[in-house]
Design a protein around this motif. Structure first.
Motif, PDB file in Angstrom:
ATOM      1  N   SER A   1       0.837  -1.203   0.000  1.00 56.31           N
ATOM      2  CA  SER A   1       0.000   0.000   0.000  1.00 56.31           C
ATOM      3  C   SER A   1       0.872   1.253   0.000  1.00 56.31           C
ATOM      4  O   SER A   1       1.980   1.260   0.559  1.00 56.31           O
ATOM      5  CB  SER A   1      -0.923   0.008   1.217  1.00 56.31           C
ATOM      6  OG  SER A   1      -0.176   0.216   2.404  1.00 56.31           O
ATOM      7  N   SER A   2       0.379   2.299  -0.638  1.00 55.43           N
ATOM      8  CA  SER A   2       1.125   3.558  -0.670  1.00 55.43           C
ATOM      9  C   SER A   2       1.323   4.116   0.735  1.00 55.43           C
ATOM     10  O   SER A   2       2.323   4.778   1.018  1.00 55.43           O
ATOM     11  CB  SER A   2       0.396   4.577  -1.550  1.00 55.43           C
ATOM     12  OG  SER A   2      -0.927   4.788  -1.087  1.00 55.43           O
TER      13      SER A   2
ATOM     14  N   GLY B   1      12.535  -2.095   4.798  1.00 56.28           N
ATOM     15  CA  GLY B   1      12.457  -3.552   4.825  1.00 56.28           C
ATOM     16  C   GLY B   1      11.252  -4.040   4.045  1.00 56.28           C
ATOM     17  O   GLY B   1      10.577  -3.254   3.370  1.00 56.28           O
ATOM     18  N   PRO B   2      10.933  -5.323   4.140  1.00 55.16           N
ATOM     19  CA  PRO B   2       9.767  -5.853   3.419  1.00 55.16           C
ATOM     20  C   PRO B   2       8.471  -5.204   3.899  1.00 55.16           C
ATOM     21  O   PRO B   2       8.356  -4.788   5.060  1.00 55.16           O
ATOM     22  CB  PRO B   2       9.795  -7.343   3.769  1.00 55.16           C
ATOM     23  CG  PRO B   2      11.192  -7.615   4.222  1.00 55.16           C
ATOM     24  CD  PRO B   2      11.657  -6.348   4.868  1.00 55.16           C
ATOM     25  N   TYR B   3       7.530  -5.115   2.991  1.00 54.72           N
ATOM     26  CA  TYR B   3       6.215  -4.572   3.328  1.00 54.72           C
ATOM     27  C   TYR B   3       5.251  -5.724   3.594  1.00 54.72           C
ATOM     28  O   TYR B   3       5.255  -6.732   2.885  1.00 54.72           O
ATOM     29  CB  TYR B   3       5.681  -3.715   2.180  1.00 54.72           C
ATOM     30  CG  TYR B   3       6.577  -2.555   1.808  1.00 54.72           C
ATOM     31  CD1 TYR B   3       6.581  -1.387   2.569  1.00 54.72           C
ATOM     32  CD2 TYR B   3       7.413  -2.631   0.706  1.00 54.72           C
ATOM     33  CE1 TYR B   3       7.394  -0.318   2.233  1.00 54.72           C
ATOM     34  CE2 TYR B   3       8.233  -1.557   0.361  1.00 54.72           C
ATOM     35  CZ  TYR B   3       8.221  -0.406   1.125  1.00 54.72           C
ATOM     36  OH  TYR B   3       9.029   0.647   0.785  1.00 54.72           O
ATOM     37  N   LEU B   4       4.425  -5.581   4.612  1.00 60.22           N
ATOM     38  CA  LEU B   4       3.450  -6.623   4.935  1.00 60.22           C
ATOM     39  C   LEU B   4       2.371  -6.687   3.868  1.00 60.22           C
ATOM     40  O   LEU B   4       1.830  -5.657   3.446  1.00 60.22           O
ATOM     41  CB  LEU B   4       2.810  -6.348   6.298  1.00 60.22           C
ATOM     42  CG  LEU B   4       3.709  -6.522   7.529  1.00 60.22           C
ATOM     43  CD1 LEU B   4       2.940  -6.145   8.785  1.00 60.22           C
ATOM     44  CD2 LEU B   4       4.202  -7.963   7.626  1.00 60.22           C
ATOM     45  N   ALA B   5       2.054  -7.880   3.421  1.00 54.88           N
ATOM     46  CA  ALA B   5       1.007  -8.086   2.424  1.00 54.88           C
ATOM     47  C   ALA B   5      -0.277  -8.524   3.127  1.00 54.88           C
ATOM     48  O   ALA B   5      -0.235  -9.153   4.191  1.00 54.88           O
ATOM     49  CB  ALA B   5       1.434  -9.149   1.417  1.00 54.88           C
ATOM     50  N   PRO B   6      -1.423  -8.224   2.545  1.00 54.89           N
ATOM     51  CA  PRO B   6      -2.676  -8.692   3.142  1.00 54.89           C
ATOM     52  C   PRO B   6      -2.834 -10.193   2.964  1.00 54.89           C
ATOM     53  O   PRO B   6      -2.178 -10.812   2.107  1.00 54.89           O
ATOM     54  CB  PRO B   6      -3.743  -7.931   2.344  1.00 54.89           C
ATOM     55  CG  PRO B   6      -3.102  -7.688   1.014  1.00 54.89           C
ATOM     56  CD  PRO B   6      -1.646  -7.458   1.308  1.00 54.89           C
ATOM     57  N   THR B   7      -3.685 -10.779   3.771  1.00 55.60           N
ATOM     58  CA  THR B   7      -4.067 -12.177   3.574  1.00 55.60           C
ATOM     59  C   THR B   7      -5.200 -12.204   2.555  1.00 55.60           C
ATOM     60  O   THR B   7      -6.205 -11.521   2.718  1.00 55.60           O
ATOM     61  CB  THR B   7      -4.541 -12.812   4.892  1.00 55.60           C
ATOM     62  OG1 THR B   7      -3.470 -12.787   5.834  1.00 55.60           O
ATOM     63  CG2 THR B   7      -4.983 -14.257   4.674  1.00 55.60           C
TER      64      THR B   7
END
Length: 217
Positions: free
Chosen positions: A104-105, A123-129
Protein backbone atom coordinates in the motif's frame (compact mmCIF):
# COMPACT_ATOMS: atom_id res chain seq x y z
CA UNK A 1 -41.70 -32.44 -6.17
CA UNK A 2 -40.90 -28.97 -7.44
CA UNK A 3 -37.38 -27.78 -8.10
CA UNK A 4 -36.35 -24.29 -7.11
CA UNK A 5 -34.97 -22.96 -10.41
CA UNK A 6 -34.33 -19.60 -8.77
CA UNK A 7 -31.83 -20.99 -6.28
CA UNK A 8 -29.19 -18.38 -5.60
CA UNK A 9 -25.91 -18.87 -7.44
CA UNK A 10 -22.80 -18.33 -5.33
CA UNK A 11 -20.12 -16.18 -6.89
CA UNK A 12 -16.39 -16.72 -6.61
CA UNK A 13 -14.48 -13.98 -4.86
CA UNK A 14 -11.27 -12.76 -3.30
CA UNK A 15 -11.50 -11.67 0.34
CA UNK A 16 -8.73 -9.28 1.40
CA UNK A 17 -7.77 -9.20 5.09
CA UNK A 18 -5.50 -6.21 5.85
CA UNK A 19 -2.21 -7.13 7.57
CA UNK A 20 -2.79 -4.63 10.38
CA UNK A 21 -6.48 -5.24 10.96
CA UNK A 22 -9.35 -3.08 9.82
CA UNK A 23 -12.23 -3.68 7.45
CA UNK A 24 -12.08 -6.59 5.07
CA UNK A 25 -12.66 -6.00 1.38
CA UNK A 26 -14.21 -8.38 -1.11
CA UNK A 27 -13.63 -8.58 -4.87
CA UNK A 28 -16.64 -10.49 -6.24
CA UNK A 29 -16.31 -12.04 -9.68
CA UNK A 30 -18.90 -10.60 -12.04
CA UNK A 31 -19.16 -13.94 -13.82
CA UNK A 32 -17.99 -17.27 -12.50
CA UNK A 33 -15.28 -18.67 -14.80
CA UNK A 34 -16.38 -21.62 -16.90
CA UNK A 35 -13.43 -23.67 -15.67
CA UNK A 36 -10.99 -23.71 -12.78
CA UNK A 37 -7.60 -25.39 -13.06
CA UNK A 38 -5.96 -26.80 -9.94
CA UNK A 39 -2.49 -28.36 -9.86
CA UNK A 40 -1.06 -30.16 -6.84
CA UNK A 41 2.60 -31.09 -6.59
CA UNK A 42 3.30 -33.41 -3.63
CA UNK A 43 6.29 -32.66 -1.43
CA UNK A 44 7.76 -36.10 -0.65
CA UNK A 45 11.06 -37.37 0.71
CA UNK A 46 12.35 -40.91 0.26
CA UNK A 47 11.53 -43.52 -2.32
CA UNK A 48 14.48 -42.65 -4.56
CA UNK A 49 17.93 -44.13 -5.01
CA UNK A 50 19.59 -41.70 -2.65
CA UNK A 51 17.26 -42.45 0.25
CA UNK A 52 15.79 -45.87 -0.49
CA UNK A 53 16.66 -47.15 2.97
CA UNK A 54 14.07 -44.89 4.57
CA UNK A 55 10.28 -44.79 4.23
CA UNK A 56 8.52 -42.36 1.93
CA UNK A 57 7.60 -39.33 4.00
CA UNK A 58 5.70 -36.08 3.50
CA UNK A 59 8.18 -33.22 3.63
CA UNK A 60 5.41 -30.61 3.58
CA UNK A 61 1.92 -29.97 2.31
CA UNK A 62 1.62 -30.20 -1.48
CA UNK A 63 2.17 -27.09 -3.55
CA UNK A 64 -1.26 -26.24 -4.99
CA UNK A 65 -1.83 -23.70 -7.75
CA UNK A 66 -5.23 -22.42 -8.86
CA UNK A 67 -5.71 -20.76 -12.27
CA UNK A 68 -8.88 -18.97 -13.38
CA UNK A 69 -9.88 -16.90 -16.40
CA UNK A 70 -12.21 -14.04 -15.52
CA UNK A 71 -14.40 -11.83 -17.68
CA UNK A 72 -15.06 -8.27 -16.57
CA UNK A 73 -17.76 -6.24 -18.34
CA UNK A 74 -19.05 -2.74 -17.62
CA UNK A 75 -22.60 -3.78 -18.52
CA UNK A 76 -22.60 -6.05 -15.45
CA UNK A 77 -21.52 -3.34 -13.03
CA UNK A 78 -23.32 -2.94 -9.73
CA UNK A 79 -23.56 0.41 -7.91
CA UNK A 80 -20.85 0.98 -5.31
CA UNK A 81 -23.60 1.97 -2.84
CA UNK A 82 -27.43 2.01 -2.89
CA UNK A 83 -28.74 4.97 -4.83
CA UNK A 84 -25.49 5.54 -6.70
CA UNK A 85 -25.06 4.89 -10.42
CA UNK A 86 -22.85 2.05 -11.56
CA UNK A 87 -19.42 2.95 -12.93
CA UNK A 88 -19.33 3.33 -16.70
CA UNK A 89 -16.01 1.48 -17.04
CA UNK A 90 -14.21 -1.43 -15.35
CA UNK A 91 -11.21 0.41 -13.92
CA UNK A 92 -12.40 -0.09 -10.30
CA UNK A 93 -12.60 -3.88 -10.72
CA UNK A 94 -9.20 -4.11 -12.37
CA UNK A 95 -7.65 -1.79 -9.78
CA UNK A 96 -9.08 -3.89 -6.93
CA UNK A 97 -7.33 -7.01 -8.23
CA UNK A 98 -4.11 -5.26 -9.20
CA UNK A 99 -3.84 -3.59 -5.78
CA UNK A 100 -3.09 -7.07 -4.38
CA UNK A 101 0.27 -6.96 -6.18
CA UNK A 102 1.54 -3.78 -4.55
CA UNK A 103 2.42 -2.74 -1.00
CA UNK A 104 0.00 0.00 0.00
CA UNK A 105 1.13 3.56 -0.67
CA UNK A 106 0.53 4.27 3.03
CA UNK A 107 3.11 1.62 4.01
CA UNK A 108 5.60 2.97 1.50
CA UNK A 109 5.21 6.55 2.68
CA UNK A 110 5.43 5.59 6.37
CA UNK A 111 8.61 3.58 5.88
CA UNK A 112 10.14 6.30 3.75
CA UNK A 113 9.42 8.85 6.50
CA UNK A 114 11.06 6.58 9.08
CA UNK A 115 14.02 6.06 6.76
CA UNK A 116 14.42 9.82 6.26
CA UNK A 117 14.40 10.36 10.01
CA UNK A 118 17.06 7.68 10.53
CA UNK A 119 14.70 5.44 12.51
CA UNK A 120 14.99 2.34 10.34
CA UNK A 121 16.09 0.94 7.03
CA UNK A 122 13.55 0.05 4.37
CA UNK A 123 12.46 -3.55 4.83
CA UNK A 124 9.77 -5.85 3.42
CA UNK A 125 6.21 -4.57 3.33
CA UNK A 126 3.45 -6.62 4.94
CA UNK A 127 1.01 -8.09 2.42
CA UNK A 128 -2.68 -8.69 3.14
CA UNK A 129 -4.07 -12.18 3.57
CA UNK A 130 -6.01 -13.07 0.43
CA UNK A 131 -8.70 -15.76 0.59
CA UNK A 132 -10.06 -17.33 -2.59
CA UNK A 133 -13.66 -18.43 -2.10
CA UNK A 134 -15.41 -20.85 -4.40
CA UNK A 135 -18.75 -22.02 -3.08
CA UNK A 136 -19.77 -22.50 0.52
CA UNK A 137 -17.14 -25.14 1.39
CA UNK A 138 -13.99 -23.80 -0.26
CA UNK A 139 -12.25 -20.80 1.27
CA UNK A 140 -8.51 -21.08 0.87
CA UNK A 141 -5.67 -18.63 1.61
CA UNK A 142 -3.62 -17.78 -1.47
CA UNK A 143 -0.96 -15.49 -2.81
CA UNK A 144 -1.33 -14.12 -6.31
CA UNK A 145 1.65 -15.35 -8.34
CA UNK A 146 0.46 -14.39 -11.82
CA UNK A 147 -1.85 -11.75 -13.27
CA UNK A 148 -2.45 -10.64 -16.83
CA UNK A 149 -5.26 -8.64 -18.38
CA UNK A 150 -6.39 -8.14 -21.95
CA UNK A 151 -8.56 -5.04 -22.33
CA UNK A 152 -10.87 -5.61 -25.28
CA UNK A 153 -13.17 -2.60 -25.64
CA UNK A 154 -12.98 1.07 -24.69
CA UNK A 155 -15.01 4.22 -24.26
CA UNK A 156 -14.07 7.30 -26.34
CA UNK A 157 -12.05 8.35 -23.27
CA UNK A 158 -10.08 5.07 -23.67
CA UNK A 159 -11.34 3.78 -20.33
CA UNK A 160 -11.80 -0.01 -20.64
CA UNK A 161 -15.30 -1.47 -20.60
CA UNK A 162 -14.51 -5.16 -21.21
CA UNK A 163 -11.51 -7.31 -20.32
CA UNK A 164 -10.30 -10.83 -19.74
CA UNK A 165 -8.16 -11.48 -16.68
CA UNK A 166 -5.89 -14.48 -16.13
CA UNK A 167 -5.30 -15.06 -12.43
CA UNK A 168 -2.84 -17.59 -11.01
CA UNK A 169 -2.80 -18.23 -7.27
CA UNK A 170 -0.64 -20.42 -5.02
CA UNK A 171 -2.37 -21.87 -2.00
CA UNK A 172 -0.70 -20.96 1.30
CA UNK A 173 -0.45 -24.02 3.57
CA UNK A 174 0.80 -24.55 7.11
CA UNK A 175 4.17 -25.22 5.50
CA UNK A 176 4.32 -21.63 4.21
CA UNK A 177 3.20 -19.49 7.16
CA UNK A 178 3.54 -19.31 10.93
CA UNK A 179 0.74 -20.68 13.15
CA UNK A 180 -0.06 -17.11 14.21
CA UNK A 181 -0.80 -16.12 10.61
CA UNK A 182 -4.54 -16.10 9.69
CA UNK A 183 -3.69 -18.23 6.64
CA UNK A 184 -2.58 -21.11 8.90
CA UNK A 185 -6.00 -21.77 10.42
CA UNK A 186 -7.75 -21.08 7.12
CA UNK A 187 -5.69 -23.76 5.40
CA UNK A 188 -6.26 -26.24 8.24
CA UNK A 189 -10.02 -25.77 7.82
CA UNK A 190 -9.63 -26.20 4.03
CA UNK A 191 -7.72 -29.48 4.44
CA UNK A 192 -10.09 -30.73 7.14
CA UNK A 193 -13.06 -30.16 4.85
CA UNK A 194 -11.28 -32.05 2.07
CA UNK A 195 -10.57 -35.00 4.39
CA UNK A 196 -14.22 -35.13 5.44
CA UNK A 197 -15.34 -35.09 1.80
CA UNK A 198 -12.85 -37.84 0.96
CA UNK A 199 -14.69 -40.33 3.18
CA UNK A 200 -17.48 -40.36 0.60
CA UNK A 201 -15.03 -41.21 -2.18
CA UNK A 202 -13.75 -44.48 -0.74
CA UNK A 203 -15.55 -47.71 -1.57
CA UNK A 204 -16.18 -50.55 0.88
CA UNK A 205 -16.73 -52.92 -2.07
CA UNK A 206 -13.23 -52.62 -3.51
CA UNK A 207 -12.75 -56.41 -3.68
CA UNK A 208 -15.81 -56.85 -5.91
CA UNK A 209 -14.73 -54.00 -8.17
CA UNK A 210 -11.00 -54.69 -8.39
CA UNK A 211 -10.82 -58.42 -7.73
CA UNK A 212 -8.36 -57.66 -4.92
CA UNK A 213 -9.04 -57.58 -1.20
CA UNK A 214 -7.43 -54.33 -0.01
CA UNK A 215 -7.17 -55.64 3.57
CA UNK A 216 -4.66 -58.26 2.47
CA UNK A 217 -2.30 -55.88 0.70
Amino acid sequence: MSVDIYRKTLMGSLVIIPPTGGARHVVVFQLNPASLRRRLQPQLAGGDRESRSGPIQFAAAPTETIDVELEVDATLQLPAAPGQPAASDIRPQLAAMESLLYPSSTQVQMQQALLSSGTLEIGPYLAPTVVFTWGSSRAVPVKVVGYSVTEEAFLPSLDPIRARVSLSMQVLSYSDVMPTDPAWSLFMAYQSTKEQEATGGFSSASQDILGVNPTTL
